[in-house]
Write an enzyme that holds these catalytic residues in place. Structure first.
Site, short mmCIF file in Angstrom:
data_model
loop_
_atom_site.label_atom_id
_atom_site.label_comp_id
_atom_site.label_asym_id
_atom_site.label_seq_id
_atom_site.Cartn_x
_atom_site.Cartn_y
_atom_site.Cartn_z
N ASP A 55 0.92 33.47 8.56
CA ASP A 55 0.11 32.53 9.76
C ASP A 55 -0.88 32.39 8.56
O ASP A 55 -0.46 31.99 7.83
CB ASP A 55 -0.13 34.02 10.96
N TYR B 177 -9.17 26.84 12.32
CA TYR B 177 -8.69 26.30 13.24
C TYR B 177 -9.46 25.09 12.85
O TYR B 177 -8.86 23.69 11.60
CB TYR B 177 -8.11 26.28 14.33
N HIS C 64 7.29 35.76 15.15
CA HIS C 64 6.25 34.96 14.10
C HIS C 64 5.22 36.60 13.23
O HIS C 64 4.47 36.31 12.36
CB HIS C 64 5.13 34.47 15.17
#
Length: 466
Positions: A229, A378, A437
């Site tokens: 990630d 982000y 993930h």
């Protein structure tokens, strides 16, 4: 109408991939001056004497914080019932969320879980004006094997909690291998017990430089680095900007998206009819085609991404105020990112996990109030100024390895023919048997074995070249 739907999906997916936000502040250079300060005392660091201290850290959450949590859980508004015959297709299923909240309220023992989380040695140190929290786990003192430093990096919405099972697997000597790992696993700035930046502009590259400085402070001029990630993005940034500090990198979320050319897009389309021009095996083919499935899957799972790239503070208000909402938001990712097929199951596939361990990760965000600051990463990454930094399009020249888990998001385009160009010294690509993930959390043994095999191979190459 059908063709328009496919075109719209492709355009929206492309927009999400290439979206860039107008930055508020000037982004620091890729390699920051050593006196940069990201803390509340903005400007430059003046007194660096105490900043270099490494202080033992123990998680010790006050009874008032836990009492407030239990009060909020017991007084939460009724959870809206799911639609008839709907599981996780609309998001987190309300019936299963009620079971999670009931366990959290009545059976989750924070005293015991806090003791478990304190079972690994933890520390804090101040770097670039921020107190960084990190786990520092060493092999047994009696071991005769050579110790190799490994920087282990998590992502969102995870934390160092993901690593509690894999760390002992890495610090315990393996028969027939003459080295063992010393693991350093920091909480990213703004996550968990690490301070958050007080001003805009901190992206993955800046975090990477902080971690290089952390490893240097611990006495490691050179090390291996692993991540998934955001951890994979930071791993790549470190490998690009500080190659002289990295023996090799290992990622469980390798991506070729940032290096795609027009020719690659053409090959992807033509690959619908002639797959061998872009994919290397059946696993790659099934992940990539049909393209419509990959694009629509990305659209369905990326709404959070656009929200956090644009308005992280707005969403953060709700999530920081409601533990039930926070659990739903985080654990929904542990459902669909583990396997998209889990959305068709009543429990979202979450029953495969230990509920206490899932809640441990939620608790890290709750007791530190770090959901808002974690989501800001982000927005910083998506800023036009950050995306203009030279390292974004640079190739990786250190030895690299990729562990490709079958249920990882296929939009990463972990295709060996594309990755060979981005990773100039691609030592190995492993098609993993199972997992998604959250690899270290889901399949710690599989991931640990691949890290051992990778470093064993890289060390042989490195030592034979001396």
């Amino acid at each position: 109408m059908g063709k328009f739907k496919y075109l719209l999906a492709a355009l929206v997916a492309l927009a999400l991939v290439v979206y860039q936000k107008t930055a508020i502040d000037i982004v620091e250079p890729e390699t920051m001056p050593l006196d940069v300060c990201w803390g509340s005392d903005s400007g430059r660091v003046k007194d660096r004497t105490k900043a270099k201290e490494i202080r033992p850290f123990v998680i010790n959450i006050t009874t008032e914080v836990i009492a407030d949590l239990k009060n909020r859980l017991s007084n939460a508004r009724p959870i809206v019932k799911p639609l008839r015959s709907v599981n996780f297709e609309y998001g987190f299923n309300g019936d299963h969320l009620a079971k999670i909240v009931d366990h959290w309220s009545n059976r989750y023992d924070w005293t015991a879980r806090q003791a478990y989380l304190n079972s690994l040695p933890q520390f804090k140190t101040n770097i670039f004006g921020l107190d960084l929290h990190f786990i520092h786990a060493k092999p047994p003192a009696r071991t005769k094997a050579r110790t190799i430093p490994l920087l282990l990096l998590h992502g969102w919405p995870g934390s160092v909690v993901e690593f509690y099972k894999i760390i002992p697997m890495l610090t315990t000597p393996v028969e027939g291998i003459n080295f063992v790992f010393e693991v350093v696993a920091p909480s990213l700035p703004g996550y968990g017990f690490s301070d958050a930046a007080a001003r805009p502009g901190m992206g993955p590259a800046h975090m990477g430089q902080m971690f290089v400085k952390l490893m240097e402070r611990l006495g490691h001029e050179k090390f291996y680095v692993q991540g998934g990630d955001w951890g994979s993005v930071i791993t790549e940034a470190i490998s690009k900007l500080f190659p002289h500090r990295v023996y090799g990198m290992h990622s469980n979320m390798c991506s070729s998206v940032s290096s795609l050319t027009l020719n690659d897009y053409v090959r992807l389309v033509l690959g619908t009819y002639w797959p061998s021009i872009i994919v290397s095996n059946e696993n790659e083919k099934s992940r990539t085609y049909p393209l419509s499935k990959m694009f629509f899957g990305f659209l369905e799972e990326s709404g959070y991404m656009h929200l956090q790239m644009t308005k992280p503070d707005t969403a953060g208000v709700a999530l920081n105020d409601s533990p039930v909402g926070l659990a739903a938001y985080i654990l929904e990712k542990f459902s669909t990112w583990t396997s998209t097929g889990y959305k068709y199951e009543p429990d979202g596939g979450l029953s495969k996990f230990n509920t206490d361990e899932l809640l441990d990760n939620v608790m890290i965000y709750w007791v530190t109030g770090s959901m808002t600051t974690s989501m800001r990463l982000y927005s910083e990454y998506a800023s036009n100024k950050y995306q203009a930094l030279p390292h974004i399009m640079a190739k990786i020249k250190v030895p690299a390895a990729c562990a490709v888990f079958p249920n990882e998001m296929p939009i990463a385009l972990a295709l060996k023919k594309l990755m060979n160009r981005k990773y100039e010294k691609l030592v190995r690509v492993t098609e993993m048997k199972d997992g998604g993930h959250f690899a270290a959390f889901e399949q710690p043994r599989l991931l640990a074995d691949d890290i051992w095999s990778t470093v064993y191979e890289m060390e042989n190459i490195r030592l034979n070249s001396i």
